[in-house]
Design a protein around this motif. Structure first.
Motif: not given
Length: 457
Positions: A370-374, A403, A406, A412, A415, A428, A435
């Motif tokens: 993923q390119d964002e939080a999982w 996260v 990157h 990646n 995490t 959120r 992040e």
């Protein structure tokens, strides 16, 4: 005015689209094969049956057609142009110009029987990412059904069918008021409960319809057959029948997608992630439990080696980050992970003595895709994780939030993740905090790498 006049072959729309012959028709319009005389290419032109009779309706139709024309995604049949033509005295009629798709639709394919689960997951993934794109643009399709899904096999070996969603004739702009409350929009066999009631619909309606399409792909039969009214009412009385023999991941996902209340359904993005896991995991297991592999894996592994992280001693800076994460989020376990070729190595681990695990069961292997939080609020019922050995086994993992770390050049490494043995929500703001902590880790790594380069230059 709802019925469009018959357009003779050779009619010219917009001064450039020459109609050749009718290739399809539905409740919302007629589709013609046409020739774009300006660019010299074949296109499909759909003349929408609903006409604008007033200046206000014309203005709304123009605004919506412009938004639809801007949609550009590989899982959507491209809408090339839109316009209006005079269909009667003072009546402007909308037409949509789309790429001409040569090939079968899913409705024809299902006449040969159900599809294999992995193919269903692949097709569903294509459609879900297309819907996610549409929904993010504020557009609701409102007529997701097999006849509006075109199939492609780019390699010609049928190994990986791909799907495109077409026919935006009844699409609406989600943020605009809906003027047709109390009337059906869509196709009865696949409409959502809110559509069946004639209520306003949002993006959740497309999720319900896609759930019914996927269910039919797996079983070979529509969940709500029969005449339109009977089919529409049936979904208000009972949930669709999902066989107990169906793979657990699909069963949980389809139950969520076809929930009676719109707010109980997952988003298109969440559906795409779940279907990706269902599509890829069986293949990984078939290949002797190989892990999930990103497309740029060779370059990613080279980046891992570049930072010299694997099998290095404990690091106080990273240990403070994982301890801080555990305190901030009130979780027992926090980890800085590095995903290697066949393992996940824990550069820092708070709340566990485990230093590494195999790559296949580790959720970090999914998170780096993923390119964002999982985030997995409850791993026991989430179709992405419910069969994972860390969830179903002795460890009893129930919550995961990771996260990706990157690099500056887009890879990646692993995490920063937090885990719990109890389900929980992750806001959120908490995602943003995680992040930020991951960014601190990567900034430290980049500074160390730069210092090494300075010392060796």
């Amino acid at each position: 005015m709802t019925d469009s006049p018959q357009h003779p072959d050779g009619a010219l729309l917009g001064g450039r689209y020459r109609l050749e012959n009718q290739i399809g028709a539905g409740s919302m319009g007629t589709v013609y094969r046409a020739r774009d005389e300006f660019l010299g290419r074949d296109v499909a032109v759909k003349v929408v049956r609903t006409a604008a009779a007033t200046a206000e309706e014309q203005q709304q139709a123009d605004a919506e057609s412009k938004i639809l024309a801007r949609l550009n995604h590989h899982s959507l049949v491209t809408l090339l142009d839109a316009g209006t033509h005079l269909s009667g005295p003072g009546i402007q009629q909308l037409y949509l110009v789309m790429e001409l798709v040569e090939g079968a639709d899913l409705r024809l394919r299902l006449q040969d029987g159900p599809l294999a689960p992995r193919k269903v997951a692949q097709l569903g993934y294509d459609l879900a990412v297309g819907l996610d794109y549409m929904h993010d643009a504020g557009v609701v399709h409102r007529d997701v059904k097999p006849a509006n899904i075109m199939l492609f096999d780019y390699r010609g070996d049928d190994a990986r069918l791909r799907a495109k969603l077409t026919d935006f004739g009844v699409a609406l702009i989600a943020r605009e008021p809906q003027l047709q409350t109390g009337t059906f929009t869509g196709t009865a066999a696949y409409m959502s409960p809110e559509q069946a009631r004639g209520h306003n619909v949002g993006t959740e309606s497309d999720i319900y319809s896609l759930g019914l399409v996927l269910l039919q792909c797996l079983t070979g039969v529509p969940a709500y057959p029969g005449p339109a009214l009977e089919s529409a009412v049936a979904r208000l009385l009972r949930a669709p029948a999902i066989p107990e023999s169906m793979e657990a991941g699909f069963r949980v996902l389809l139950q969520a997608m076809t929930a009676l209340e719109p707010q109980d359904r997952p988003s298109a993005h969440e559906v795409s992630l779940a279907l990706y896991e269902l599509a890829v995991t069986p293949r990984a297991r078939h290949r002797m439990n190989q892990p999930l592999i990103p497309a740029d894996e060779a370059e990613r592994i080279a980046a891992v080696r570049r930072y010299n992280l694997l099998d290095t001693p404990p690091d106080g800076a990273f240990d403070r980050i994982t301890a801080l994460a555990a305190r901030l989020f009130s979780v027992p376990v926090a980890i800085v992970s590095v995903v290697d070729t066949d393992r996940i190595w824990f550069k820092s681990h708070h709340g566990t003595d485990v230093e590494q695990i195999g790559r296949d069961p580790g959720l970090c292997a999914s998170a780096i895709l993923q390119d964002e939080a999982w985030v997995v609020p409850d791993a026991r019922v989430d179709p992405r994780t419910l069969t994972n050995p860390l969830v179903a086994g002795e460890f009893g993992l129930q919550f995961y939030a990771g996260v990706p770390l990157h690099t500056r050049d887009g890879y990646n490494l692993g995490t920063l993740c937090v885990l719990d043995r109890e389900p929980r929500e992750f806001t959120r703001d908490e995602v943003l905090t995680l992040e930020d902590l991951a960014a601190i880790i990567m900034n430290d790594l980049e500074m160390r790498l730069e210092n090494q380069r300075t010392l060796t230059s």
